[in-house]
Design an enzyme around this catalytic site. Structure first.
Site, PDB file in Angstrom:
ATOM      1  N   LYS A 225       0.728  -1.173  -0.012  1.00  0.00           N
ATOM      2  CA  LYS A 225      -0.001  -0.129   0.031  1.00  0.00           C
ATOM      3  C   LYS A 225       0.887   1.102  -0.073  1.00  0.00           C
ATOM      4  O   LYS A 225       1.377   1.612   1.203  1.00  0.00           O
ATOM      5  CB  LYS A 225      -0.877  -0.030   1.334  1.00  0.00           C
ATOM      6  CG  LYS A 225      -1.841   1.070   1.146  1.00  0.00           C
ATOM      7  CD  LYS A 225      -1.437   2.299   2.218  1.00  0.00           C
ATOM      8  CE  LYS A 225      -2.311   3.522   1.693  1.00  0.00           C
ATOM      9  NZ  LYS A 225      -1.629   4.806   2.077  1.00  0.00           N
ATOM     10  N   GLU A 300       9.024   1.200  11.373  1.00  0.00           N
ATOM     11  CA  GLU A 300      10.380   2.091  11.183  1.00  0.00           C
ATOM     12  C   GLU A 300       9.463   3.615  11.177  1.00  0.00           C
ATOM     13  O   GLU A 300       8.810   3.971  10.429  1.00  0.00           O
ATOM     14  CB  GLU A 300      10.888   2.095   9.612  1.00  0.00           C
ATOM     15  CG  GLU A 300      12.472   2.850   9.596  1.00  0.00           C
ATOM     16  CD  GLU A 300      11.961   4.275   9.065  1.00  0.00           C
ATOM     17  OE1 GLU A 300      11.997   5.365   9.749  1.00  0.00           O
ATOM     18  OE2 GLU A 300      12.134   4.292   7.820  1.00  0.00           O
ATOM     19  N   CYS A 334      13.218  10.696   7.791  1.00  0.00           N
ATOM     20  CA  CYS A 334      12.967  10.178   9.316  1.00  0.00           C
ATOM     21  C   CYS A 334      14.436  10.473   9.882  1.00  0.00           C
ATOM     22  O   CYS A 334      14.524  10.294  11.187  1.00  0.00           O
ATOM     23  CB  CYS A 334      12.528   8.681   9.118  1.00  0.00           C
ATOM     24  SG  CYS A 334      13.231   7.712   8.336  1.00  0.00           S
ATOM     25  N   GLU A 431       9.478  16.195  15.813  1.00  0.00           N
ATOM     26  CA  GLU A 431       9.995  16.085  14.416  1.00  0.00           C
ATOM     27  C   GLU A 431       9.667  17.266  13.321  1.00  0.00           C
ATOM     28  O   GLU A 431       8.243  17.272  13.199  1.00  0.00           O
ATOM     29  CB  GLU A 431       9.962  14.711  14.098  1.00  0.00           C
ATOM     30  CG  GLU A 431      10.699  14.558  12.683  1.00  0.00           C
ATOM     31  CD  GLU A 431      10.678  13.046  12.161  1.00  0.00           C
ATOM     32  OE1 GLU A 431      11.534  12.349  11.508  1.00  0.00           O
ATOM     33  OE2 GLU A 431       9.521  12.324  12.326  1.00  0.00           O
TER      34      GLU A 431
END
Length: 529
Positions: A225, A300, A334, A431
């Protein structure tokens, strides 16, 4: 669950450089740049079509299919707002059929020899490299990253297929010395089964190959996906997989309604593993949703990477490495340096050199050769960056460079450096996922380690020092899955990638990347005497 997955897709599931020449502020220059980009985009689309790589339907059981209800979703170029294509908007029913196809194909694919699977994966790798330019163009158009970075991602993504084609032949078991003379004790490693892979928009090829490579190599089948923002790269890669001879049903692609697709993958008893790259919030939802069927989960997730510059660092090396770690993909990775911690003795000197380096970055459409920073993925991403910068300045930080939307408009944002950031600011705590570099002064090595570890995240960390003893001490003290010492670009297919704490579970890449797709079976053979 549904709301969380939709939000993650909208804000992005995260992971060379960017830019900011304010001289592009005149209206005439903006118009000319956009016009040139529009022409280039048209030529790029024609090249992709000519290669047969513009797919807009999902892939189920080896067939390209529309959404069953005929719904579509628009894929836009974030640099211009232009609609690139309308792709099938799929949901629960299509995903269920993709799972059934993968489940049926699993038995034949897993029974092939490792060598046979390896050869097929190798062909896929070769086709990815052969179509490197078309894939990079497609990636730049739908994601926005500069062509240099897109070409780099194709090489990086293909490297996982090549690596795991080789690792397919190295899934070794064990023979355990028996406790009784008439017994033999064996350990087998077998593929886990059907895998659901949910991937982000920031690396639309590499995040797929890093998951699909080891899954197929180990004998698993996959339902992918991709992000609704970047499905075209995923579909093109899947087309090349079919051309390489990966059998119908071994690799399926469904995109569209993220909550429905996610729920179908979690609820299915035929899906034995979920692998996900994205936000920590959605990762937690996937863990909870997978509990009912006790699926294996590898995640992750988000990061909050510290980049520590000690007073004994080589300034030139530190600036170059910090720049690469911060501004790759417009800060939308990331593992981007989210907090740059600089020791007081060199704070001013480093800040001056770093700002000068950031000023040299060029913002623009990724199709333009001079561009080193493209747009952010969407308006929500820009608003998040603005919120973080406003929060910092309201609490005493100072904008040294940038700090606002770029004159190019759309979702372009100036590469920004913010000074004297403190622990109570969003730029420290969360973040930012954008082109903002916060500078944070510190006094001692102990303080730097404390500041670096003061977060729930634990994905990547960086440090710059010329002291070997210090590099060992700090590397071992940092609570992160990845540590770069005097280097800002550390990802490679041969090394394990993954985080600790709330940055995830499991590892991708390297020989360790096969483990999450394998089950260990113990066989006891008795009465052999």
């Amino acid at each position: 669950m549904a709301m969380a997955m939709r939000r993650a897709a909208a804000l992005g599931a995260r992971h060379i450089f960017l830019a900011a020449s304010a001289s592009a502020s005149s209206t005439s220059r903006v118009i000319s740049r956009r016009h040139m980009s529009s022409v280039d985009a048209g030529a790029a689309m024609e090249k992709i079509r000519a290669a047969g790589l513009l797919r807009t339907r999902g892939l189920i059981g080896g067939k390209w299919v529309d959404a069953y209800d005929g719904k579509t979703l628009e894929v836009q170029n974030p640099a211009t707002g232009e609609i690139l294509a309308n792709v099938a908007c799929m949901g629960n029913k299509e995903t269920s059929d993709a799972i059934a196809s993968a489940h049926t194909t699993f038995y034949s694919w897993s029974k092939l020899t490792a060598s046979e699977r390896s050869k097929t994966l190798r062909k896929w790798h070769d086709l990815l490299i052969a179509h490197k330019e078309e894939l990079a163009l497609l990636m730049t158009l739908e994601q926005g990253k500069p062509m240099k970075e897109a070409l780099g991602e194709v090489n990086y993504g293909a490297s996982f297929i090549e690596y795991f084609a080789e690792e397919a032949k190295r899934v070794y078991g064990d023979i355990i010395p028996p406790t009784l003379a008439d017994r033999r004790l064996l350990v087998l490693k077998q593929p886990i089964g059907v895998v659901g892979a949910i991937t982000p928009w920031n690396f639309p090829l590499a995040m797929i190959t890093r998951k699909v490579g080891p899954a197929l190599a180990s004998g698993c089948t996959v339902v992918v996906k991709p992000s609704e923002f970047t499905p075209l790269t995923a579909l093109a890669a899947a087309d090349l997989a079919l051309q390489a001879g990966i059998p119908a049903g071994a690799l399926n692609v469904v995109m569209g309604n993220a909550p429905e697709i996610g729920d179908a993958l979690m609820q299915s008893t035929q899906v034995r593993k979920i692998t996900f790259t994205g936000s920590t919030a959605v990762g937690k939802k996937l863990m909870a949703g997978s509990a009912n069927t006790v699926k294996k989960v590898s995640l992750e997730l988000g990061g909050n990477a510290p980049c520590i510059v000690f007073d004994d660092a080589d300034i030139e090396v530190a600036v170059k490495g910090s720049l690469a770690a911060k501004f790759r993909n417009s800060g939308q990775t990331c593992v981007c340096a989210n907090r740059i911690l600089v020791q007081e003795g060199i704070y001013e000197k480093f800040a001056s050199a770093f700002v000068k380096a950031v000023q040299s970055l060029e913002v623009g459409n990724g199709l333009e050769e001079s561009t080193s920073q493209g747009p952010l993925i969407n308006e929500a991403a820009v608003q998040k960056v603005e919120k973080f910068v406003d929060d910092a300045t309201s609490k005493g930080a100072n904008v040294i460079l940038g700090g606002k939307r770029h004159s190019l408009g759309m979702t372009f944002y100036e590469p920004t450096v913010v000074g004297n950031v403190s622990k109570d600011m969003l730029l420290f705590r969360e973040e930012v996922f954008g082109p903002v570099a916060p500078l944070i002064p510190f006094k001692t090595e102990e303080e730097a380690i404390h500041l670096a570890n003061d977060t729930n995240a634990g994905l990547a960390a960086y440090m710059f020092t010329t002291s070997i003893p210090r590099s060992w001490r700090v590397s071992e003290a940092l609570e992160y899955g990845l540590v770069g010492v005097n280097e800002g670009l550390i990802s490679t297919e041969v090394a394990p990638f993954g985080g600790v704490k709330q940055s995830g579970l499991g590892r991708e890449g390297s020989k360790y990347g096969m483990d999450d797709f394998l089950e260990i079976k113990y066989v006891c053979m008795g009465n052999l005497s």
